[in-house]
Design an enzyme around this catalytic site. Structure first.
Site, PDB file in Angstrom:
ATOM      1  N   GLN A   1      16.035 -11.997  -3.147  1.00 54.37           N
ATOM      2  CA  GLN A   1      15.559 -12.120  -1.753  1.00 54.37           C
ATOM      3  C   GLN A   1      16.675 -12.576  -0.812  1.00 54.37           C
ATOM      4  OE1 GLN A   1      11.297 -13.634  -1.360  1.00 54.37           O
ATOM      5  NE2 GLN A   1      11.515 -11.564  -0.554  1.00 54.37           N
TER       6      GLN A   1
ATOM      7  N   HIS B   1      13.014  -2.562  -1.318  1.00 60.33           N
ATOM      8  CA  HIS B   1      12.501  -2.625  -2.688  1.00 60.33           C
ATOM      9  C   HIS B   1      13.368  -3.587  -3.490  1.00 60.33           C
ATOM     10  CE1 HIS B   1      10.475  -1.266  -6.288  1.00 60.33           C
ATOM     11  NE2 HIS B   1      11.655  -1.171  -6.869  1.00 60.33           N
TER      12      HIS B   1
ATOM     13  N   ARG C   1       0.831  -1.207   0.000  1.00 62.40           N
ATOM     14  CA  ARG C   1       0.000   0.000   0.000  1.00 62.40           C
ATOM     15  C   ARG C   1       0.860   1.251   0.000  1.00 62.40           C
ATOM     16  NH1 ARG C   1      -5.419  -0.569   0.979  1.00 62.40           N
ATOM     17  NH2 ARG C   1      -5.898  -2.786   1.120  1.00 62.40           N
ATOM     18  N   ILE C   2       0.342   2.296  -0.613  1.00 65.61           N
ATOM     19  CA  ILE C   2       1.050   3.579  -0.632  1.00 65.61           C
ATOM     20  C   ILE C   2       0.861   4.248   0.724  1.00 65.61           C
ATOM     21  CG2 ILE C   2       1.121   5.857  -1.733  1.00 65.61           C
ATOM     22  CD1 ILE C   2      -0.040   4.286  -4.256  1.00 65.61           C
TER      23      ILE C   2
HETATM   24  C1  GRF Z   1      10.191  -8.389  -1.217  1.00 67.04           C
HETATM   25  O1  GRF Z   1      10.701  -8.806  -2.440  1.00 67.04           O
HETATM   26  C2  GRF Z   1      10.348  -6.910  -1.049  1.00 67.04           C
HETATM   27  O2  GRF Z   1      11.460  -6.393  -1.696  1.00 67.04           O
HETATM   28  C3  GRF Z   1       9.086  -6.390  -1.673  1.00 67.04           C
HETATM   29  O3  GRF Z   1       8.090  -7.328  -1.338  1.00 67.04           O
HETATM   30  C4  GRF Z   1       8.686  -8.593  -1.107  1.00 67.04           C
HETATM   31  C5  GRF Z   1       8.257  -9.057   0.246  1.00 67.04           C
HETATM   32  O4  GRF Z   1       8.679 -10.374   0.513  1.00 67.04           O
HETATM   33  N1  GRF Z   1       8.815  -5.039  -1.228  1.00 67.04           N
HETATM   34  P1  GRF Z   1       8.451 -11.019   1.959  1.00 67.04           P
HETATM   35  O5  GRF Z   1       6.968 -10.959   2.270  1.00 67.04           O
HETATM   36  O6  GRF Z   1       9.280 -10.285   2.937  1.00 67.04           O
HETATM   37  O7  GRF Z   1       8.915 -12.437   1.795  1.00 67.04           O
END
Ligand code: GRF
Length: 212
Positions: A177, A115, A97-98
């Site tokens: 990740q 991000h 969400r923003i």
């Molecule tokens: C991650 O790739 C993060 O960069 C992005 O949303 C994803 C969240 O992954 N904003 P998780 O729920 O922490 O596994």
């Protein structure tokens, strides 16, 4: 004398692997912080299960009637809960969400996001897929302060990964990740230790360069 650990609250909408990386970093002594609570806008999000399994307060707070932003009564409920938990810093971890001015003003320069791209390239959704489709050779992740723009705030930490010929969106996201799970604890420890100093939109780190 030890400073009291940084009080971090996490907001997430999904599986919560980044939240888990913070839990693990705290347990391993790599992050001098405590997780005071997790809020999700998705009732059955696995991030809430993870928090509960680790004895951390976990709340579903609906952000309805909006679909993509946090505003109005819902925003007020988030702020009240975060303040009641005594959060120093809010870590967005897959929160879809923003963030609007009300929450930004309640925690000025104290909301971080992770991000899945090397900003300022590829802001917005499915950034790993954007990078792959664009033909970039290097991808990565960015931990930044949240401001009123979309993925535009000051950058704390970035980590890169190669994009391989055989990559699919899934394999690339998985490689990113792995780095996210190192970058977020590292960024939060820079805040927790007081090493991170923000001048304009640049972060400097005490003990490295001197801010001008
Ligand atoms: C991650 O790739 C993060 O960069 C992005 O949303 C994803 C969240 O992954 N904003 P998780 O729920 O922490 O596994």
């Amino acid at each position: 004398m030890n400073k009291s650990p940084l009080a971090i609250a996490v907001l997430g909408s999904g599986k919560g692997s980044n939240c888990q990386s913070l839990i693990d970093a705290i347990a391993a002594g790599r992050l001098n912080a405590r997780l005071v609570g997790v809020i999700s806008d998705v009732e059955n999000a696995y991030i809430l299960t993870r928090a509960r399994q680790n004895g951390i307060a976990a709340e579903f707070i609906s952000a309805a009637p909006f679909k993509t932003k946090l505003e109005g009564e819902a925003e007020r409920r988030y702020i009240a809960t975060l303040k009641a938990w005594g959060a120093d810093v809010i870590a967005l971890a897959g929160f879809m969400r923003i963030i609007k001015p009300g929450l930004l003003a309640a925690f000025p320069n104290r909301i971080l996001n992770i991000h899945p791209a090397l900003l300022p390239a590829f802001p917005g959704v499915e950034a790993w897929k954007q990078a792959l489709e664009y033909g970039a050779k290097i991808a990565g992740c960015t931990v930044h302060v949240v401001d009123a723009g979309t993925d535009t705030g000051p950058i704390l930490v970035q980590r890169s990964v190669p994009i391989l010929d055989e990559d699919t969106p899934e394999t690339l996201h998985a490689r990113i990740q792995v780095e996210e799970h190192l970058a977020y604890p590292e960024a939060l420890q820079l805040i927790a230790s007081g090493a991170a100093i923000l001048k304009g939109r640049r972060f400097y780190f005490r003990g490295t360069a001197t801010p001008k």
